[in-house]
Motif scaffolding. Structure first.
Motif, PDB file in Angstrom:
ATOM      1  N   ALA A   1     -70.297 -14.691  -3.662  1.00 14.85           N
ATOM      2  CA  ALA A   1     -69.792 -13.715  -2.700  1.00 14.85           C
ATOM      3  C   ALA A   1     -68.988 -12.618  -3.388  1.00 14.85           C
ATOM      4  CB  ALA A   1     -68.938 -14.413  -1.648  1.00 14.85           C
ATOM      5  N   SER A   2     -68.221 -12.971  -4.405  1.00 14.97           N
ATOM      6  CA  SER A   2     -67.403 -11.988  -5.129  1.00 14.97           C
ATOM      7  C   SER A   2     -68.275 -10.941  -5.801  1.00 14.97           C
ATOM      8  CB  SER A   2     -66.537 -12.694  -6.175  1.00 14.97           C
ATOM      9  OG  SER A   2     -65.620 -13.568  -5.565  1.00 14.97           O
ATOM     10  N   LEU A   3     -69.387 -11.384  -6.400  1.00 19.46           N
ATOM     11  CA  LEU A   3     -70.291 -10.426  -7.040  1.00 19.46           C
ATOM     12  C   LEU A   3     -71.025  -9.603  -5.990  1.00 19.46           C
ATOM     13  CD1 LEU A   3     -71.573  -9.154  -9.476  1.00 19.46           C
ATOM     14  CD2 LEU A   3     -73.187 -11.061  -9.585  1.00 19.46           C
ATOM     15  N   GLN A   4     -71.430 -10.222  -4.899  1.00 18.75           N
ATOM     16  CA  GLN A   4     -72.073  -9.466  -3.819  1.00 18.75           C
ATOM     17  C   GLN A   4     -71.136  -8.379  -3.300  1.00 18.75           C
ATOM     18  OE1 GLN A   4     -72.905 -12.896  -1.354  1.00 18.75           O
ATOM     19  NE2 GLN A   4     -75.091 -12.881  -1.871  1.00 18.75           N
ATOM     20  N   LYS A   5     -69.869  -8.709  -3.175  1.00 20.36           N
ATOM     21  CA  LYS A   5     -68.875  -7.721  -2.748  1.00 20.36           C
ATOM     22  C   LYS A   5     -68.749  -6.607  -3.780  1.00 20.36           C
ATOM     23  CE  LYS A   5     -63.931  -7.290  -1.674  1.00 20.36           C
ATOM     24  NZ  LYS A   5     -62.635  -8.010  -1.664  1.00 20.36           N
ATOM     25  N   GLU A   6     -68.706  -6.974  -5.058  1.00 14.54           N
ATOM     26  CA  GLU A   6     -68.608  -5.987  -6.141  1.00 14.54           C
ATOM     27  C   GLU A   6     -69.794  -5.026  -6.108  1.00 14.54           C
ATOM     28  OE1 GLU A   6     -67.021  -4.450  -9.895  1.00 14.54           O
ATOM     29  OE2 GLU A   6     -66.161  -5.757  -8.371  1.00 14.54           O
ATOM     30  N   LEU A   7     -70.958  -5.552  -5.765  1.00 11.12           N
ATOM     31  CA  LEU A   7     -72.177  -4.743  -5.703  1.00 11.12           C
ATOM     32  C   LEU A   7     -72.345  -4.027  -4.363  1.00 11.12           C
ATOM     33  CD1 LEU A   7     -74.632  -7.245  -7.459  1.00 11.12           C
ATOM     34  CD2 LEU A   7     -73.723  -5.117  -8.406  1.00 11.12           C
ATOM     35  N   LYS A   8     -71.335  -4.176  -3.496  1.00 20.42           N
ATOM     36  CA  LYS A   8     -71.321  -3.559  -2.167  1.00 20.42           C
ATOM     37  C   LYS A   8     -72.429  -4.097  -1.252  1.00 20.42           C
ATOM     38  CE  LYS A   8     -69.101   0.636  -3.887  1.00 20.42           C
ATOM     39  NZ  LYS A   8     -69.123   2.111  -3.956  1.00 20.42           N
ATOM     40  N   LEU A   9     -72.810  -5.334  -1.497  1.00 24.81           N
ATOM     41  CA  LEU A   9     -73.757  -6.024  -0.613  1.00 24.81           C
ATOM     42  C   LEU A   9     -72.918  -6.756   0.430  1.00 24.81           C
ATOM     43  CD1 LEU A   9     -76.083  -7.448  -3.423  1.00 24.81           C
ATOM     44  CD2 LEU A   9     -76.475  -5.403  -2.025  1.00 24.81           C
ATOM     45  N   TYR A  10     -72.278  -5.979   1.275  1.00 20.65           N
ATOM     46  CA  TYR A  10     -71.222  -6.524   2.132  1.00 20.65           C
ATOM     47  C   TYR A  10     -71.721  -7.536   3.156  1.00 20.65           C
ATOM     48  CZ  TYR A  10     -68.443  -2.793   0.075  1.00 20.65           C
ATOM     49  OH  TYR A  10     -67.795  -1.967  -0.813  1.00 20.65           O
ATOM     50  N   THR A  11     -72.879  -7.285   3.754  1.00 22.31           N
ATOM     51  CA  THR A  11     -73.402  -8.219   4.750  1.00 22.31           C
ATOM     52  C   THR A  11     -73.699  -9.574   4.118  1.00 22.31           C
ATOM     53  OG1 THR A  11     -74.359  -6.389   6.029  1.00 22.31           O
ATOM     54  CG2 THR A  11     -75.211  -8.613   6.451  1.00 22.31           C
ATOM     55  N   ALA A  12     -74.317  -9.548   2.935  1.00 24.39           N
ATOM     56  CA  ALA A  12     -74.616 -10.785   2.217  1.00 24.39           C
ATOM     57  C   ALA A  12     -73.326 -11.473   1.783  1.00 24.39           C
ATOM     58  CB  ALA A  12     -75.492 -10.497   0.999  1.00 24.39           C
ATOM     59  N   ALA A  13     -72.361 -10.687   1.324  1.00 28.19           N
ATOM     60  CA  ALA A  13     -71.080 -11.245   0.886  1.00 28.19           C
ATOM     61  C   ALA A  13     -70.366 -11.934   2.037  1.00 28.19           C
ATOM     62  CB  ALA A  13     -70.206 -10.144   0.299  1.00 28.19           C
ATOM     63  N   LEU A  14     -70.375 -11.301   3.213  1.00 20.58           N
ATOM     64  CA  LEU A  14     -69.716 -11.880   4.376  1.00 20.58           C
ATOM     65  C   LEU A  14     -70.344 -13.223   4.753  1.00 20.58           C
ATOM     66  CD1 LEU A  14     -67.655 -11.636   6.661  1.00 20.58           C
ATOM     67  CD2 LEU A  14     -69.383 -10.345   7.982  1.00 20.58           C
ATOM     68  N   GLU A  15     -71.646 -13.275   4.744  1.00 23.91           N
ATOM     69  CA  GLU A  15     -72.349 -14.513   5.074  1.00 23.91           C
ATOM     70  C   GLU A  15     -71.998 -15.622   4.071  1.00 23.91           C
ATOM     71  OE1 GLU A  15     -76.943 -16.197   5.390  1.00 23.91           O
ATOM     72  OE2 GLU A  15     -76.569 -14.039   5.383  1.00 23.91           O
ATOM     73  N   THR A  16     -71.940 -15.259   2.776  1.00 22.55           N
ATOM     74  CA  THR A  16     -71.639 -16.253   1.740  1.00 22.55           C
ATOM     75  C   THR A  16     -70.194 -16.724   1.831  1.00 22.55           C
ATOM     76  OG1 THR A  16     -73.258 -15.149   0.313  1.00 22.55           O
ATOM     77  CG2 THR A  16     -71.814 -16.761  -0.717  1.00 22.55           C
ATOM     78  N   TYR A  17     -69.275 -15.792   2.080  1.00 21.75           N
ATOM     79  CA  TYR A  17     -67.864 -16.175   2.242  1.00 21.75           C
ATOM     80  C   TYR A  17     -67.692 -17.131   3.430  1.00 21.75           C
ATOM     81  CZ  TYR A  17     -65.699 -12.934  -1.134  1.00 21.75           C
ATOM     82  OH  TYR A  17     -65.273 -12.297  -2.277  1.00 21.75           O
TER      83      TYR A  17
ATOM     84  N   ARG B   1     -61.849 -11.125   6.125  1.00 23.85           N
ATOM     85  CA  ARG B   1     -61.244 -10.017   6.885  1.00 23.85           C
ATOM     86  C   ARG B   1     -61.517  -8.681   6.203  1.00 23.85           C
ATOM     87  NH1 ARG B   1     -56.946 -13.778   7.336  1.00 23.85           N
ATOM     88  NH2 ARG B   1     -55.804 -12.737   5.646  1.00 23.85           N
ATOM     89  N   GLU B   2     -61.369  -8.634   4.891  1.00 27.87           N
ATOM     90  CA  GLU B   2     -61.571  -7.381   4.154  1.00 27.87           C
ATOM     91  C   GLU B   2     -63.014  -6.909   4.234  1.00 27.87           C
ATOM     92  OE1 GLU B   2     -60.205  -7.776   0.158  1.00 27.87           O
ATOM     93  OE2 GLU B   2     -58.069  -7.942   0.711  1.00 27.87           O
ATOM     94  N   VAL B   3     -63.958  -7.816   4.008  1.00 26.38           N
ATOM     95  CA  VAL B   3     -65.369  -7.436   4.050  1.00 26.38           C
ATOM     96  C   VAL B   3     -65.788  -7.060   5.465  1.00 26.38           C
ATOM     97  CG1 VAL B   3     -67.732  -8.250   3.671  1.00 26.38           C
ATOM     98  CG2 VAL B   3     -65.945  -8.832   2.032  1.00 26.38           C
ATOM     99  N   SER B   4     -65.286  -7.783   6.454  1.00 30.21           N
ATOM    100  CA  SER B   4     -65.587  -7.472   7.851  1.00 30.21           C
ATOM    101  C   SER B   4     -65.117  -6.073   8.208  1.00 30.21           C
ATOM    102  CB  SER B   4     -64.940  -8.496   8.787  1.00 30.21           C
ATOM    103  OG  SER B   4     -65.477  -9.777   8.561  1.00 30.21           O
ATOM    104  N   GLU B   5     -63.941  -5.701   7.686  1.00 32.42           N
ATOM    105  CA  GLU B   5     -63.379  -4.381   7.957  1.00 32.42           C
ATOM    106  C   GLU B   5     -64.240  -3.272   7.320  1.00 32.42           C
ATOM    107  OE1 GLU B   5     -60.869  -1.758   9.795  1.00 32.42           O
ATOM    108  OE2 GLU B   5     -60.963  -3.952  10.015  1.00 32.42           O
ATOM    109  N   VAL B   6     -64.712  -3.531   6.112  1.00 31.85           N
ATOM    110  CA  VAL B   6     -65.578  -2.559   5.430  1.00 31.85           C
ATOM    111  C   VAL B   6     -66.875  -2.362   6.213  1.00 31.85           C
ATOM    112  CG1 VAL B   6     -66.991  -2.130   3.367  1.00 31.85           C
ATOM    113  CG2 VAL B   6     -64.658  -3.028   3.126  1.00 31.85           C
ATOM    114  N   ILE B   7     -67.456  -3.464   6.681  1.00 29.09           N
ATOM    115  CA  ILE B   7     -68.703  -3.377   7.454  1.00 29.09           C
ATOM    116  C   ILE B   7     -68.459  -2.632   8.779  1.00 29.09           C
ATOM    117  CG2 ILE B   7     -70.426  -4.740   8.726  1.00 29.09           C
ATOM    118  CD1 ILE B   7     -70.112  -6.894   6.545  1.00 29.09           C
TER     119      ILE B   7
END
Length: 299
Positions: free
Chosen positions: A254-270, A288-294
Motif C-alpha cells: 500500500a505504501s508503494l501504491q500511495k507513492e505511485l499515486k495509485l490511490y484507489t489501489a492503495a486504499l483497498e490494500t490499506y 484517512r489521508e488516502v481517502s481525502e486525496v481521492i
C-alpha cells in the motif's frame, strides 16, 4: 606540449582516484560509516572494533583452507557489505581471515561498502553495486574470467571455507535467499508480458521455498529505493499474494501504491491490512489521508 600532456594525465589520474576513494561519512545517529571501495586498513580503525575482534575469534578449518588455496587464485571476488550491518560485522572479518589464510591475492578482491539511508539503500556512492543484484549484505560474488560462478548471500550455508570450496570446485551451491536471487534475475531478463503470465506460477512456487515473508519484501524495498518502482511494485504484489494475511506485507504494498499515486489501489490494500490489525493507528491514519486525496480528486 609533452609537459602539458603529462600534467593532463596526472590530473586525470588524481580525478579517477578521487572518484574511487573511500568515503567516510557520519550518519544522523553520529555513527561513522564507510562507503564505496574499501580496504582492510580502512576497517582497522577505532570506529570499527568489530573487525579485528571477529577475525581473531573465528577458528578456521585448516584442512579445507589447504584445499581452497590451490584453486582460489584463479578467481576474483567482490564483497558488498555495510559497516552499519550486523551480518556484515560478523561475516566480513571471518571471510577476510579465510582469504588471508588461503593466501588469496588481495589485489583480486574488491570490498565495496554500501549505504543504509532510505534514498540510497544498499547502494554505493558511484553505483558500484549496479548490475550485481545486491539485495542483502554481505554478498560475496565469486568470478572466474569475469563471469559469476556463484555467490554467498548474507551468511554461509556451512562456513566460508566449505562454501567457497564448493564454488571453486564447481559443485552445486544454492545461496541463501535463492527465491529473491532468482526473481531479481528474472526481473532483469524477462519482459513484462512474460512476468505477468508467470505471476500465479511464481507465487505458487515461491511460497514453498521462500525464507518467510521478509525475503521478497526486502528485495522490494531495495528496488524501490533504487528507483526501479515498477519492479518493486511487481515484487510487492507477488509477496502480498503469497502472504495475504500479513498486515505488514500489505502495508508495504500500500505504501508503494500511495507513492505511485495509485490511490484507489492503495486504499483497498490499506483496508485489507486494517482488517488484520483493527487497532493499528498508523493504518487508520493512512486510510484517512488516502481517502481525502481521492475525495479531492473526485469532487
Amino acid at each position: 606540449m609533452k609537459y602539458i600532456g603529462f600534467i593532463y594525465f596526472f590530473m586525470s589520474v588524481l580525478a579517477l582516484s578521487a572518484q574511487q576513494s573511500t568515503a567516510r561519512v557520519v550518519d544522523e545517529k553520529g555513527t561513522v560509516l564507510l562507503l564505496g571501495p574499501t580496504t582492510k586498513a580502512d576497517l582497522q580503525t577505532a570506529e570499527f572494533p568489530w573487525f579485528e575482534k571477529n577475525q581473531e575469534t573465528y577458528l578456521t578449518n585448516t584442512a579445507v583452507i589447504t584445499q581452497l588455496a590451490k584453486e582460489l587464485p584463479n578467481y576474483t571476488i567482490k564483497v558488498f557489505y555495510g559497516t552499519w550491518c550486523g551480518d556484515s560485522k560478523r561475516e566480513v572479518p571471518r571471510f577476510y581471515k579465510v582469504l588471508e589464510e588461503a593466501s588469496f591475492p588481495i589485489a583480486q578482491l574488491e570490498l565495496i561498502a554500501v549505504d543504509r539511508k532510505a534514498t540510497a539503500y544498499k547502494q554505493a556512492p558511484n553505483g558500484e553495486e549496479k548490475g550485481w543484484r545486491i539485495h542483502r549484505v554481505p554478498t560475496v560474488v565469486v568470478l572466474k574470467d569475469g563471469k559469476e560462478v556463484g555467490r554467498i548471500v548474507e551468511y554461509p550455508k556451512q562456513d566460508f571455507e566449505r562454501d567457497m570450496l564448493k564454488l571453486v570446485q564447481g559443485e552445486t551451491y544454492r545461496p541463501n535467499y535463492s527465491v529473491a536471487n532468482y526473481l531479481y534475475s528474472l526481473l532483469e531478463s524477462s519482459t513484462w508480458s512474460e512476468l505477468k503470465n508467470q505471476k500465479a506460477q511464481l507465487m505458487a512456487s515461491f511460497v514453498e521455498h521462500a525464507k518467510g515473508s521478509k525475503e521478497l519484501n526486502t528485495l522490494g524495498y531495495k528496488l524501490w529505493r533504487s528507483g526501479a518502482m515498477d519492479k518493486a511494485l511487481f515484487v510487492f504484489e507477488l509477496n502480498a499474494g503469497m502472504y495475504a494475511n500479513n498486515a505488514y506485507i500489505l502495508e508495504s504494498l500500500a505504501s508503494l501504491q500511495k507513492e505511485l499515486k495509485l490511490y484507489t489501489a492503495a486504499l483497498e490494500t490499506y483496508k485489507k491490512a486494517l482488517q488484520l490489525q483493527p487497532k493499528n493507528n498508523e493504518l487508520q491514519k493512512e486510510i484517512r489521508e488516502v481517502s481525502e486525496v481521492i475525495k479531492k480528486s473526485n469532487p
